[in-house]
Design a protein around this motif. Structure first.
Motif, short mmCIF file in Angstrom:
data_model
loop_
_atom_site.label_atom_id
_atom_site.label_comp_id
_atom_site.label_asym_id
_atom_site.label_seq_id
_atom_site.Cartn_x
_atom_site.Cartn_y
_atom_site.Cartn_z
N ARG A 168 0.87 -1.17 0.00
CA ARG A 168 0.00 0.00 0.00
C ARG A 168 0.91 1.22 0.00
O ARG A 168 1.80 1.32 0.83
CB ARG A 168 -0.86 0.04 1.28
CG ARG A 168 -1.73 -1.18 1.49
CD ARG A 168 -2.90 -1.18 0.52
NE ARG A 168 -3.75 -2.35 0.74
CZ ARG A 168 -3.56 -3.54 0.18
NH1 ARG A 168 -2.53 -3.72 -0.64
NH2 ARG A 168 -4.36 -4.55 0.41
N PHE A 169 0.68 2.13 -0.91
CA PHE A 169 1.54 3.32 -0.97
C PHE A 169 0.82 4.47 -1.66
O PHE A 169 -0.27 4.30 -2.21
CB PHE A 169 2.87 2.98 -1.67
CG PHE A 169 2.70 2.36 -3.05
CD1 PHE A 169 2.51 1.00 -3.19
CD2 PHE A 169 2.76 3.15 -4.19
CE1 PHE A 169 2.36 0.43 -4.46
CE2 PHE A 169 2.63 2.59 -5.46
CZ PHE A 169 2.42 1.22 -5.59
N THR A 170 1.43 5.63 -1.57
CA THR A 170 0.90 6.80 -2.26
C THR A 170 1.57 6.89 -3.61
O THR A 170 2.78 6.73 -3.71
CB THR A 170 1.20 8.07 -1.44
OG1 THR A 170 0.58 7.93 -0.15
CG2 THR A 170 0.65 9.31 -2.12
N VAL A 171 0.77 7.13 -4.64
CA VAL A 171 1.35 7.24 -5.98
C VAL A 171 1.03 8.63 -6.55
O VAL A 171 -0.05 9.17 -6.32
CB VAL A 171 0.85 6.10 -6.91
CG1 VAL A 171 -0.65 6.13 -7.12
CG2 VAL A 171 1.59 6.12 -8.25
N ILE A 172 2.00 9.19 -7.22
CA ILE A 172 1.86 10.52 -7.84
C ILE A 172 1.97 10.36 -9.35
O ILE A 172 2.92 9.75 -9.84
CB ILE A 172 2.96 11.49 -7.34
CG1 ILE A 172 2.84 11.72 -5.83
CG2 ILE A 172 2.88 12.81 -8.09
CD1 ILE A 172 4.03 12.46 -5.24
N ASP A 173 0.99 10.90 -10.04
CA ASP A 173 1.03 10.92 -11.50
C ASP A 173 1.41 12.33 -11.93
O ASP A 173 0.74 13.29 -11.56
CB ASP A 173 -0.36 10.55 -12.06
CG ASP A 173 -0.41 10.56 -13.59
OD1 ASP A 173 0.66 10.56 -14.23
OD2 ASP A 173 -1.54 10.57 -14.12
N THR A 174 2.49 12.44 -12.68
CA THR A 174 2.84 13.75 -13.24
C THR A 174 1.99 13.96 -14.49
O THR A 174 2.39 13.61 -15.60
CB THR A 174 4.34 13.85 -13.58
OG1 THR A 174 4.76 12.64 -14.21
CG2 THR A 174 5.16 14.08 -12.33
N ALA A 175 0.80 14.46 -14.27
CA ALA A 175 -0.08 14.82 -15.37
C ALA A 175 0.31 16.24 -15.81
O ALA A 175 1.29 16.79 -15.34
CB ALA A 175 -1.52 14.76 -14.92
N GLY A 176 -0.45 16.81 -16.69
CA GLY A 176 -0.19 18.20 -17.07
C GLY A 176 0.98 18.35 -18.01
O GLY A 176 1.46 19.43 -18.26
N LEU A 177 1.48 17.22 -18.51
CA LEU A 177 2.58 17.29 -19.48
C LEU A 177 2.06 17.16 -20.90
O LEU A 177 2.82 17.26 -21.85
CB LEU A 177 3.58 16.15 -19.23
CG LEU A 177 4.23 16.07 -17.86
CD1 LEU A 177 5.15 14.86 -17.80
CD2 LEU A 177 5.01 17.33 -17.57
N GLU A 178 0.77 16.92 -21.01
CA GLU A 178 0.21 16.54 -22.31
C GLU A 178 0.33 17.62 -23.37
O GLU A 178 0.36 17.32 -24.55
CB GLU A 178 -1.26 16.13 -22.15
CG GLU A 178 -1.45 14.77 -21.48
CD GLU A 178 -1.20 14.78 -19.97
OE1 GLU A 178 -1.10 15.89 -19.38
OE2 GLU A 178 -1.11 13.70 -19.39
N ASP A 179 0.44 18.88 -22.93
CA ASP A 179 0.56 19.97 -23.90
C ASP A 179 1.96 20.06 -24.48
O ASP A 179 2.17 20.66 -25.52
CB ASP A 179 0.23 21.32 -23.24
CG ASP A 179 -1.17 21.31 -22.64
OD1 ASP A 179 -1.99 20.49 -23.10
OD2 ASP A 179 -1.43 22.11 -21.73
N ALA A 180 2.90 19.45 -23.77
CA ALA A 180 4.29 19.54 -24.23
C ALA A 180 4.50 18.69 -25.47
O ALA A 180 3.98 17.58 -25.56
CB ALA A 180 5.21 19.09 -23.12
N THR A 181 5.24 19.22 -26.41
CA THR A 181 5.52 18.41 -27.59
C THR A 181 6.69 17.50 -27.29
O THR A 181 7.46 17.72 -26.37
CB THR A 181 5.86 19.30 -28.80
OG1 THR A 181 7.03 20.05 -28.49
CG2 THR A 181 4.71 20.21 -29.14
#
Ligand code: GDP
Ligand code: MG
Length: 163
Positions: A51-64
Motif C-alpha cells: 500500500r503506498f501513495t502514488v503521484i502521476d505527473t499529469a499536465g505534461l500533455e501539452d508539451a511536444t
C-alpha cells in the motif's frame, strides 16, 4: 511503513494508465481531496500486499515530444522531491527517445531512487525497446503493460526495498 512513488516520464508513455490501474476505484475519492493539483495527481495505490501513495505527473500533455519546456522539468523535479522513489516509464514500442534521455538526466541530477520500466511491452512488441532501455544506465528495466496488467508482480518486487 508506507512510501510515496512518483510515476515520471515523457507524455504518452502510459503514466496515467498505470496510475489508474494502481489506484483503481479509489481515484474518485482522491480527486475530491484538497491539495490535489491539476498537474500532480495523488492517489492511494494497491499492488499485491503493498500500500503506498502514488503521484502521476499529469499536465505534461501539452508539451511536444521534441521540446522539454521548463514546466515539464519543474513538474518532474517537484514530483521527485515529494517521492521516496520514482518509477521512470518509457514506451517499449517507441524505444528510447531523446526526451527520455532528458528525463533520465533530471532523475540522475536529483539523485532519485529510480525504478526503470518499459511500458506497452505486452506480446513481443517491446523487446527491442527493452534492450535499448538498458542503455539509459538506470539498471534493469521492468517490462510492463499498464493497459493489460502485465509485469505487476515484477513491479511489486522492485518496490519491496523501497517499502
Ligand atoms: P501518459 O501521457 O504518460 O499519462 O500516457 P497515458 O496513460 O495517457 O497513455 C497514452 C496512450 O498509451 C493511451 O492511448 C493508452 O491507452 C496507451 N497505453 C497505455 N499503457 C499501454 C500499454 O500497456 N500498452 C499499450 N499498447 N498501450 C498503452
Ligand atoms: Mg497522463
Amino acid at each position: 511503513m508506507t512510501f510515496t512513488l512518483a510515476i515520471v516520464g515523457r507524455p504518452n508513455v502510459g503514466k496515467s494508465t498505470l496510475f489508474n490501474r494502481l489506484v483503481g476505484k479509489r481515484l474518485a475519492l482522491v480527486d475530491n481531496q484538497p491539495g490535489v493539483t491539476r498537474d500532480l495527481r495523488e492517489g492511494d495505490a494497491r499492488l499485491g500486499e503493498l500500500r503506498f501513495t502514488v503521484i502521476d505527473t499529469a499536465g505534461l500533455e501539452d508539451a511536444t515530444d521534441d521540446s522539454l519546456p521548463g514546466r515539464m522539468r519543474r513538474l518532474t523535479e517537484r514530483a521527485v522531491e515529494m517521492a521516496d522513489a520514482c518509477l521512470f516509464l518509457i514506451d517499449a514500442r517507441a524505444g528510447v527517445l531523446p526526451t527520455d534521455e532528458i528525463f533520465a538526466d533530471i532523475l540522475r541530477k536529483k539523485n532519485a531512487h529510480v525504478i526503470l520500466a518499459a511500458n506497452k511491452a505486452e506480446g513481443s512488441a517491446g523487446e527491442a525497446g527493452m534492450i535499448e532501455a538498458w542503455g539509459l544506465g538506470l539498471g534493469e528495466p521492468i517490462a510492463l503493460s499498464a493497459e493489460h496488467g502485465e509485469g505487476m508482480g515484477d513491479l511489486a518486487a522492485a518496490l519491496v526495498p523501497v517499502a
